[in-house]
Write an enzyme that holds these catalytic residues in place. Structure first.
Site, PDB file in Angstrom:
ATOM      1  N   GLU A 281       0.861  -1.182   0.000  1.00  6.48           N
ATOM      2  CA  GLU A 281       0.000   0.000   0.000  1.00  6.48           C
ATOM      3  C   GLU A 281       0.900   1.235   0.000  1.00  6.48           C
ATOM      4  OE1 GLU A 281      -2.934   2.125   3.245  1.00  6.48           O
ATOM      5  OE2 GLU A 281      -3.173  -0.028   2.933  1.00  6.48           O
TER       6      GLU A 281
ATOM      7  N   GLU B 262      -2.139  10.731   4.745  1.00  5.19           N
ATOM      8  CA  GLU B 262      -3.185  10.506   5.734  1.00  5.19           C
ATOM      9  C   GLU B 262      -3.206  11.752   6.610  1.00  5.19           C
ATOM     10  OE1 GLU B 262      -3.904   6.185   7.152  1.00  5.19           O
ATOM     11  OE2 GLU B 262      -1.730   6.406   6.936  1.00  5.19           O
TER      12      GLU B 262
END
Length: 620
Positions: free
Chosen positions: A139, A144
């Protein structure tokens, strides 16, 4: 600042339209991850949130004014989703678009609600067999963002590679940075390459890590507003996405057109020097096919999709706002005056002969050679448009519209590589914006060219102060022409004029090859090849693209191809690769010809039979 010179735009969603569904058929984004499905209209999400489709009775998505807004709602808003979870939204290009390596960027105004958990991330089309709860998974988290740490940007690499001895995962798998002012829109990007993964915030590098051994396969895009596990009940909150753009420096990548830019705050960083395909058949930007010989004739798909292009025009962001370069002569009631010597209150003489006062003058300066290739000016050489027009070389910003042959068209759409060029470096580049009491045509070096057309508040983004003029933008002088046969005809006239006025002698024998004709995933016909005139080795060959006897595009063979350079074909800057809108009826033969614009000589051609198989007909 990130520099994408040599890259191509391969995915672009400016969110002028909504293209989201739970199965992805005929749309850009899925909003349900099948592997995480909870019920008919939700997936189980993460944190304390489920991601819903509008069929649940709660729609987390809205698109307005070029912005996708995702809104999280408290538990109980819908009967779908995991019990007790907040309802929110996720978008994914799984099954519609993926890419190996390149630059991936989102521009967003993330929520500062303490419970918010925004993200823009990539997942592989197929997880490695080594993926497990013990080994980890693949990933790439571009960003974020947690509302309870609003300035913080967390960029993380997930891999099954063992952690190097003596290191922590924060040292080898994550880059943390902070923004001095987290309010408003920011860009978050990653340049993923075979050797390194580099992260960017607002175009500036913030850190990089070595690329793990298991991140070398195509990955798709995801963006979401999740809710942190610590959230309790509360009020709805939202995040906003201005655009998502992806670029590739793979020489075989096919460029897509950029949709209408619709920045909610009047700002846009542009394409960082990358190229996009023309929005019509009237231009060239795209990928090189990488072959000097014939290509196989199968239909192709590069997997890229985009939201439908809109037709409405919005004022350009600062880096693309219509403006003149220092030294440009503007006609006034006291004669021609250099633009930098104009003052508010001076009266300019418009193309219609009116004398109109200047109400505001703006300025934007790029010190030294700091201007990115994407914002460097277009040079319209003296006499390029008509005899004696312009009177001298005219330098304007790429988005600056001129009135020509009854069309209102941006200078960037007229670039042909010879008489009209773009991208040359200008030291201490200064753009000047001249605003009247209405949008009109100034006379710049004898060319009817537009005055400044503002968006509300945009004047304050330039070096010159906003002097309190009204925020109400006047209507545009005329609709812009960005595609269609009229623009193709205009470009063809200018290319022919360039050949007649600047090329030494007569055109010589042309060496050429049509590498590829293929239908792209977006329905356009991709036409790629190269052409070189040995009698004029430094002059790019101007070409007509003809489908079944009809000219559908005009282009210039001026793209660099390492393969033809290695083969000794000039300096290698003789390639062309573009997508053209040409309706090819299925089940019947078609012929694609490439003709030299100067004399309409057919220099190469391909044909497809009723089964859709392409074969070469002619090569020079």
């Amino acid at each position: 600042m990130v520099d994408l010179t040599g890259y191509r735009l391969t995915f672009d969603d400016e969110f002028n339209a909504r293209s989201i569904s739970q199965n992805g058929v005929g749309t850009t984004y899925r909003d349900i991850r099948a592997e995480w499905r909870y019920d008919a209209n939700s997936d189980i999400g993460f944190g304390r949130s489920s991601f819903l489709d509008s069929g649940s009775g709660y729609d987390p998505f809205s698109v307005q004014n070029g912005v996708l807004t995702i809104t999280a709602a408290p538990p109980g808003t819908s009967s779908s989703g995991y019990p007790g979870s907040w309802q929110s939204g996720l978008i994914s290009t799984q099954g519609n678009f993926s890419q190996t390596y390149g630059y991936f960027e989102i521009r967003a105004d993330f929520s500062n609600n303490p419970d918010a958990w925004d993200a823009f991330w990539l997942l592989p089309n197929q997880q490695s067999p080594q993926s497990s709860s013990t080994n980890g998974h693949q990933e790439l988290d571009v960003v974020e963002h947690y509302g309870n740490n609003d300035p913080g940007v967390y960029s993380t690499i997930h891999t099954t590679d063992p952690q190097p001895a003596g290191t922590t995962w924060q040292q080898t798998r994550q880059v943390y940075s902070e923004m001095p002012n987290p309010n408003g829109y920011h860009t978050y990007g990653v340049n993923w390459q075979a050797d390194r993964i580099s992260f960017y915030v607002d175009g500036q590098p913030v850190g990089s890590q070595a690329t793990p051994s298991d991140l070398h396969s195509p990955m798709f895009l995801l963006a979401n507003l999740a809710v942190q596990s610590t959230a309790t009940t509360g009020s709805r909150f939202s995040s906003s996405i201005d655009y998502i753009r992806v670029y590739s420096n793979d020489p075989n990548a096919a460029a897509v057109p950029q949709d209408r830019v619709s920045s909610p705050d009047g700002r846009d960083p542009g394409l960082y020097g990358a190229t996009a395909a023309a929005r019509s058949g009237a231009g060239v930007t795209g990928a090189s096919s990488g072959s000097t010989g014939p290509a196989s004739g199968a239909n192709e798909s590069n997997g890229s999709t985009r939201a439908p292009s809109g037709t409405a025009q919005s004022p350009a962001p600062p880096d693309n706002a219509p403006c003149y370069c220092t030294g440009t002569s503007i006609r006034t009631d006291r004669g021609d005056v250099a633009v930098e010597q104009l003052a508010v209150g001076d009266r300019v003489v418009t193309a219609g002969g009116l004398r109109r006062p200047i109400r505001w003058i703006g300025r934007r300066t790029y010190p030294g050679l700091s201007a990115l290739p994407s914002v460097r000016p277009v040079r319209i050489r003296a006499g390029a448009l008509h005899e004696g027009v312009p009177a001298r070389d005219l330098l304007v910003s790429p988005d600056h519209a001129v009135w020509l042959d009854g069309l209102f068209v941006a200078a960037g759409h007229l670039v042909n590589g010879t008489s009209i060029t773009r991208g040359e470096p200008v030291r201490d580049l200064t753009y000047w914006h001249v605003e009247l009491d209405g949008h009109d045509l100034l006379m710049a070096e004898g060319v009817p060219a537009e005055s400044f057309l503002p968006a509300p508040g945009i004047r304050g983004l330039f070096d010159s102060p906003d002097t309190g003029v009204t925020a109400m933008a006047p209507p545009p002088y005329a609709p812009r022409t960005e595609l269609g046969p009229e623009l193709a005809a205009l470009r063809r006239r200018l290319i022919r004029r360039a050949g007649a006025s600047s090329a030494p002698g007569h055109p010589g024998a042309v060496r050429a090859w049509l590498d590829r004709c293929a239908l792209r995933a977006d329905g356009a016909l991709r036409v790629a090849g190269w052409a070189h005139d040995a009698a004029q080795p430094e002059a790019p060959v101007c070409l007509d693209i003809v489908v079944d006897g009809t000219i559908v595009a005009v282009t210039v063979a001026a793209e660099y191809r390492a393969d033809i350079a290695a083969a000794g074909v000039g300096d290698g800057r003789h390639g062309f690769d573009l997508g053209v809108q040409a309706a090819l009826a299925p089940g019947v033969p078609h012929v694609v010809e490439v003709r030299r614009s100067a004399d309409e000589t057919v220099i190469c051609a391909m044909a497809t039979d009723a089964a859709g198989v392409w074969r070469p007909l002619l090569a020079a």
